[in-house]
Scaffold this motif. Structure first.
Motif, mmCIF file in Angstrom:
data_model
loop_
_atom_site.group_PDB
_atom_site.id
_atom_site.type_symbol
_atom_site.label_atom_id
_atom_site.label_comp_id
_atom_site.label_asym_id
_atom_site.label_seq_id
_atom_site.Cartn_x
_atom_site.Cartn_y
_atom_site.Cartn_z
ATOM 1 N N ASP A 1 1.952 -0.732 6.011
ATOM 2 C CA ASP A 1 1.513 -0.468 4.635
ATOM 3 C C ASP A 1 1.345 -1.749 3.807
ATOM 4 O O ASP A 1 1.806 -1.844 2.667
ATOM 5 N N ILE A 2 0.706 -2.735 4.429
ATOM 6 C CA ILE A 2 0.414 -3.998 3.737
ATOM 7 C C ILE A 2 -1.102 -4.189 3.716
ATOM 8 O O ILE A 2 -1.771 -4.028 4.742
ATOM 9 N N GLY A 3 -1.634 -4.512 2.544
ATOM 10 C CA GLY A 3 -3.059 -4.792 2.417
ATOM 11 C C GLY A 3 -3.276 -6.286 2.271
ATOM 12 O O GLY A 3 -2.706 -6.917 1.377
ATOM 13 N N ILE A 4 -4.059 -6.859 3.164
ATOM 14 C CA ILE A 4 -4.365 -8.300 3.088
ATOM 15 C C ILE A 4 -5.854 -8.443 2.782
ATOM 16 O O ILE A 4 -6.696 -7.893 3.496
ATOM 17 N N THR A 5 -6.159 -9.172 1.713
ATOM 18 C CA THR A 5 -7.560 -9.395 1.326
ATOM 19 C C THR A 5 -7.861 -10.885 1.366
ATOM 20 O O THR A 5 -7.147 -11.688 0.747
ATOM 21 N N LEU A 6 -8.900 -11.251 2.114
ATOM 22 C CA LEU A 6 -9.347 -12.652 2.149
ATOM 23 C C LEU A 6 -10.212 -12.882 0.912
ATOM 24 O O LEU A 6 -11.276 -12.286 0.760
ATOM 25 N N THR A 7 -9.736 -13.752 0.000
ATOM 26 C CA THR A 7 -10.440 -13.921 -1.285
ATOM 27 C C THR A 7 -11.204 -15.241 -1.388
ATOM 28 O O THR A 7 -12.109 -15.385 -2.202
ATOM 29 N N ASP A 8 -10.812 -16.242 -0.562
ATOM 30 C CA ASP A 8 -11.522 -17.529 -0.649
ATOM 31 C C ASP A 8 -11.398 -18.255 0.682
ATOM 32 O O ASP A 8 -10.428 -18.071 1.423
ATOM 33 N N ILE A 9 -12.388 -19.095 0.979
ATOM 34 C CA ILE A 9 -12.383 -19.833 2.241
ATOM 35 C C ILE A 9 -13.082 -21.170 2.038
ATOM 36 O O ILE A 9 -14.088 -21.254 1.328
ATOM 37 N N GLU A 10 -12.499 -22.221 2.614
ATOM 38 C CA GLU A 10 -13.129 -23.544 2.586
ATOM 39 C C GLU A 10 -13.429 -23.938 4.024
ATOM 40 O O GLU A 10 -12.515 -24.019 4.860
ATOM 41 N N TYR A 11 -14.719 -24.172 4.306
ATOM 42 C CA TYR A 11 -15.153 -24.415 5.685
ATOM 43 C C TYR A 11 -15.885 -25.747 5.779
ATOM 44 O O TYR A 11 -16.704 -26.095 4.928
ATOM 45 N N LEU B 1 0.850 -1.197 0.000
ATOM 46 C CA LEU B 1 0.000 0.000 0.000
ATOM 47 C C LEU B 1 0.882 1.242 0.000
ATOM 48 O O LEU B 1 2.056 1.171 0.390
ATOM 49 N N PRO B 2 0.338 2.394 -0.415
ATOM 50 C CA PRO B 2 1.148 3.632 -0.396
ATOM 51 C C PRO B 2 1.688 3.894 1.006
ATOM 52 O O PRO B 2 1.021 3.607 2.010
ATOM 53 N N ARG B 3 2.896 4.461 1.064
ATOM 54 C CA ARG B 3 3.555 4.712 2.345
ATOM 55 C C ARG B 3 2.698 5.617 3.235
ATOM 56 O O ARG B 3 2.185 6.632 2.784
ATOM 57 N N GLY B 4 2.534 5.205 4.467
ATOM 58 C CA GLY B 4 1.736 5.998 5.416
ATOM 59 C C GLY B 4 0.283 5.561 5.522
ATOM 60 O O GLY B 4 -0.470 6.075 6.332
ATOM 61 N N THR B 5 -0.132 4.591 4.689
ATOM 62 C CA THR B 5 -1.530 4.130 4.720
ATOM 63 C C THR B 5 -1.817 3.315 5.973
ATOM 64 O O THR B 5 -2.917 3.338 6.514
ATOM 65 N N GLY B 6 -0.795 2.559 6.431
ATOM 66 C CA GLY B 6 -1.025 1.626 7.539
ATOM 67 C C GLY B 6 -1.423 0.265 6.996
ATOM 68 O O GLY B 6 -1.501 0.053 5.774
ATOM 69 N N ASN B 7 -1.667 -0.667 7.875
ATOM 70 C CA ASN B 7 -2.079 -2.010 7.460
ATOM 71 C C ASN B 7 -3.593 -2.075 7.310
ATOM 72 O O ASN B 7 -4.320 -1.497 8.112
ATOM 73 N N VAL B 8 -4.040 -2.787 6.292
ATOM 74 C CA VAL B 8 -5.485 -2.894 6.040
ATOM 75 C C VAL B 8 -5.851 -4.364 5.819
ATOM 76 O O VAL B 8 -5.232 -5.041 4.994
ATOM 77 N N TYR B 9 -6.835 -4.832 6.582
ATOM 78 C CA TYR B 9 -7.361 -6.187 6.340
ATOM 79 C C TYR B 9 -8.771 -6.047 5.781
ATOM 80 O O TYR B 9 -9.585 -5.284 6.298
ATOM 81 N N ARG B 10 -9.066 -6.809 4.710
ATOM 82 C CA ARG B 10 -10.367 -6.699 4.059
ATOM 83 C C ARG B 10 -10.918 -8.094 3.780
ATOM 84 O O ARG B 10 -10.175 -9.001 3.391
ATOM 85 N N LYS B 11 -12.214 -8.268 3.970
ATOM 86 C CA LYS B 11 -12.879 -9.541 3.655
ATOM 87 C C LYS B 11 -13.610 -9.370 2.329
ATOM 88 O O LYS B 11 -14.534 -8.570 2.238
ATOM 89 N N ALA B 12 -13.151 -10.085 1.296
ATOM 90 C CA ALA B 12 -13.786 -9.949 -0.022
ATOM 91 C C ALA B 12 -14.472 -11.250 -0.409
ATOM 92 O O ALA B 12 -14.496 -11.633 -1.577
ATOM 93 N N VAL B 13 -14.999 -11.944 0.585
ATOM 94 C CA VAL B 13 -15.678 -13.202 0.291
ATOM 95 C C VAL B 13 -16.973 -13.235 1.097
ATOM 96 O O VAL B 13 -16.993 -12.869 2.270
ATOM 97 N N ARG B 14 -18.062 -13.606 0.457
ATOM 98 C CA ARG B 14 -19.336 -13.715 1.164
ATOM 99 C C ARG B 14 -19.666 -15.198 1.312
ATOM 100 O O ARG B 14 -19.769 -15.920 0.318
ATOM 101 N N ALA B 15 -19.797 -15.642 2.545
ATOM 102 C CA ALA B 15 -20.095 -17.049 2.795
ATOM 103 C C ALA B 15 -21.083 -17.115 3.944
ATOM 104 O O ALA B 15 -20.706 -17.226 5.110
ATOM 105 N N PRO B 16 -22.382 -17.030 3.637
ATOM 106 C CA PRO B 16 -23.417 -16.987 4.694
ATOM 107 C C PRO B 16 -23.391 -18.213 5.604
ATOM 108 O O PRO B 16 -23.775 -18.136 6.768
ATOM 109 N N ALA B 17 -22.908 -19.346 5.078
ATOM 110 C CA ALA B 17 -22.920 -20.578 5.886
ATOM 111 C C ALA B 17 -21.779 -20.604 6.902
ATOM 112 O O ALA B 17 -21.774 -21.431 7.821
#
Length: 673
Positions: free
Chosen positions: A555-565, A510-526
């Motif tokens: 300044d690292i962005g982590i995105t959860l893109t898939d999950i097996e449950y 991520l651009p310098r100074g943004t900080g760390n960002v965690y994002r959930k980009a997966v929808r799993a109602p179950a």
């Protein structure tokens, strides 16, 4: 008390501009204290800590409440030293207005710019007070020009000085067009018509005020074009609107140490700064609806408040300073910590006056109070109700850049030292503590050498733990340079039960100074919510533990893109561990680099030594960005790696015969050379 009769204000400035001295006069003339406490004598009410009285500086922001013209004013006196910038940050986050104090000699100094931009970030309306008009070299017009050039502000004087330096004797009020003077103790304030010799100057200033206002007010423009006299009340009303809209900065002046100029400043707080319901609604996030919401300041709404400061009291435990944005909290009631998802009971509600308190029965929207009894609350937590799960916008704190090792003098004190450090890190979000896994050493990190010195002194004096500290070390950071997708699988058998997890994440710089960002980009109602919470916990803990060298990641962005449950074998523990492993593997493959802190350095030097000072900065790997001339001295603006700046004070004194001084604050991280 009606919302319109409350003012929440902060007093902010560069170190030694006279914030605490001005606050002491405000308390005295508004009847809150019966005598004036002087900073130089170590008797200031607001500087109540032993170290503040000894060092003559403000270390902790102190809150108090006073009354003026039937209005309640909640005041927070903030520190001026850059090492305690977090105190300013969290105060400005919850205030509706601020008084920026400037020294009439120094004008806009480096830390003035820092606190000004902090106030910009939180959209805080301001008035300015030019203090020390009686000092040698005082120049009111130069300060106004400094504000225009360095802060990009539009200052409009509402009073201006009669004389300056030794001949400073009062101010001209540009609304009533009268001269105001004070007797020696400041209690007797006399108004008189403007002297003939000052009539022309007063009309020039008044014309400039009306002209500046006419750009923002149709009512003023109309009266001006019709050649009509503009009443003081209309000027006051229109200037208030422009101030709240942050278009204009009303400016006053005085000499607080000589008890001159404080009553007009109090009037200006009431006249120009907003009440809690006149500022923009608070921004928040609704957890169930997953959408941004606005929270208007309304005493009849759901209870909602922000814990902006936690202070440890030996007898009462944690004192949680809370700004209420909506609704009302009663003493002895149960509240819900929305951030921590825990219920807690308020055992006492207090109104603070520096380190003294008085019990109150309730606190409503727009007000500030202290809650006793909240065991889990931390700075930035939202306090509210389970029926309305809304989280208020978090605060932004600067990165810690300096570390020292600390150890107890006896092994028996180790647990007590750890407990003390935990208390201090809960109080101060910019004070971090960790244990080095390889050496077993306790490492503490902070904003600067003074910051750590103050905290270590508190450990020894206030908490009675004898400890030794090592030499200061630079706190580096780690980050990544490329984007990587990684799938991680976790399978372990514990106590005869299989634990499984599988997920895919994307790690991106991520651009310098943004900080760390965690994002959930997966929808799993179950998938249960506790699984997603476990994944987030795993990622957040990984951010702090670094990539290659164990330094915190930035300044690292982590995105959860898939999950097996799997309902049968998947557990929160498995997903937390899996997320941690996935982060580690992804970041190691994403071109990790080590970052070092670069400091912004401002050096005030007599003109005779400018060459030697610049040479000293260059020898330490610094870059000179420019300089300004100021009253026979030169202010040199530079930046340099923190690792080369230890011991700079001694070297600077040596090349300038002890006449140069400097201030230093964190600027940014850059890859280590």
């Amino acid at each position: 008390m009606e919302l319109r009769e409350i003012r929440n204000i902060g007093i902010m400035a560069h170190i030694d501009a006279g914030k605490t001295t001005t606050t002491e006069r405000i308390l005295y003339y508004s009847g809150k204290t019966y005598k004036i406490g002087e900073v130089d004598d170590g008797e200031a009410t607001m500087d109540w800590m032993d170290q503040e009285q000894e060092r003559g500086i403000t270390i902790q922001s102190a809150a108090t409440t006073t009354f003026w013209r039937n209005h309640q004013i909640n005041i927070i006196d903030t520190p001026g030293h850059v090492d305690f910038t977090a105190e300013v940050e969290r105060s400005l986050r919850v205030l509706d207005g601020a008084v920026a104090v400037f020294c009439a000699v120094g004008g806009v100094e480096p830390q003035s710019e820092t606190v000004w931009h902090q106030a910009d970030r939180y959209n805080v309306p301001r008035i300015a007070y030019v203090n020390k008009m009686d000092r040698l070299g005082a120049d009111f017009e130069a300060v106004l020009e400094d504000m225009r050039l360095k802060l990009g502000a539009t200052p409009v004087p509402v009073n201006y000085p009669i004389g300056r330096e030794n001949s400073f004797e009062g101010v001209v009020d540009l609304l009533s067009m009268e001269e105001i003077r004070w007797n020696d103790d400041g209690h007797e304030m006399t108004r008189s018509p403007i002297a003939e010799s000052r009539q022309h100057e007063a009309h020039v200033y008044r014309e400039a005020l009306v002209d500046a206002l006419s750009a923002h007010s149709d009512a003023i423009t109309e009266l001006y074009l019709n050649g009509e006299e503009i009443p003081a009340e209309i000027i006051r009303t229109e200037l208030r609107k422009a101030c709240i809209a942050r278009a204009l900065i009303p400016v006053l002046c005085g000499a607080s140490r000589r008890n001159m100029g404080v009553q007009p400043l109090l009037d200006a707080v009431i006249d120009y700064l907003p009440s809690p319901d006149e500022v923009e609604p608070a921004k928040a996030f609704h957890l169930k609806k997953e959408e941004n919401v606005e929270v208007p300041c309304n005493t009849a709404g759901y209870p909602l408040g922000l814990v902006f400061k936690v202070q440890w009291d030996r007898e009462a435990g944690p004192l949680c300073y809370v700004r209420m944005y909506s609704g009302k909290l009663n003493n002895a009631s149960v509240v819900y910590n929305v951030t921590k998802k825990k219920r807690e009971r308020i055992t006492r509600l207090l109104r603070m006056h520096a380190n003294k308190s008085e019990p109150i029965d309730s606190v409503s929207a727009g007000d500030i109070a202290v809650l006793v009894g909240l065991k889990n609350a931390q700075t930035g937590d939202t306090i509210g109700t389970e029926g309305w799960p809304v989280v208020l916008e978090k605060m932004h704190f600067p990165e810690t850049v300096i570390s020292v090792a600390i150890e107890p003098k006896t092994m028996g004190d180790r647990d007590k030292l750890k407990e003390t450090l935990d208390i201090l890190s809960r109080e101060d979000p910019t004070f971090l503590t960790r244990e080095n896994e390889e050496t077993g050493q306790l490492i503490i990190s902070g904003m600067g050498e003074l910051h750590l010195d103050v905290l270590v002194t508190r450990v020894i004096r206030d908490f009675k733990v004898q400890a030794k500290v090592g030499n200061p070390q630079v706190t580096y950071r780690e980050t990544i340079t490329t984007t990587v997708n990684h799938t991680e699988e976790f399978r372990k058998v514990f106590a005869g039960k299989e634990n499984t997890a599988k997920l895919t994440i994307e790690a991106a710089p991520l651009p310098r100074g943004t900080g760390n960002v965690y994002r959930k980009a997966v929808r799993a109602p179950a998938v249960p919510e506790e699984i997603f919470e476990a994944i987030e916990r795993g990622i957040q803990s990984a951010f702090a533990s670094g990539i290659q060298f164990g330094y915190p990641s930035v300044d690292i962005g982590i995105t959860l893109t898939d999950i097996e449950y799997s309902e049968l074998t998947s557990t929160p523990f498995a997903f937390e561990a899996c997320a941690n492993m996935a982060y580690d593997a992804a970041c190691r493959a994403a071109g990790p680099v080590l970052l070092e802190p670069i400091m912004k350095v401002d050096i005030l030097s007599p003109k005779d030594f400018v060459g030697e000072v610049m040479s000293l900065v260059s020898q330490r790997g610094g870059l000179i960005h420019g300089s300004d001339s100021k009253a026979g001295s030169e202010v040199i603006h530079a930046e340099a790696p923190l690792s080369t700046m230890f011991g700079f004070t001694t070297s600077l004194r040596s090349v300038s015969q002890g006449r140069a001084s400097f201030s230093m604050e964190f600027s940014h991280f850059q890859p280590k050379r």
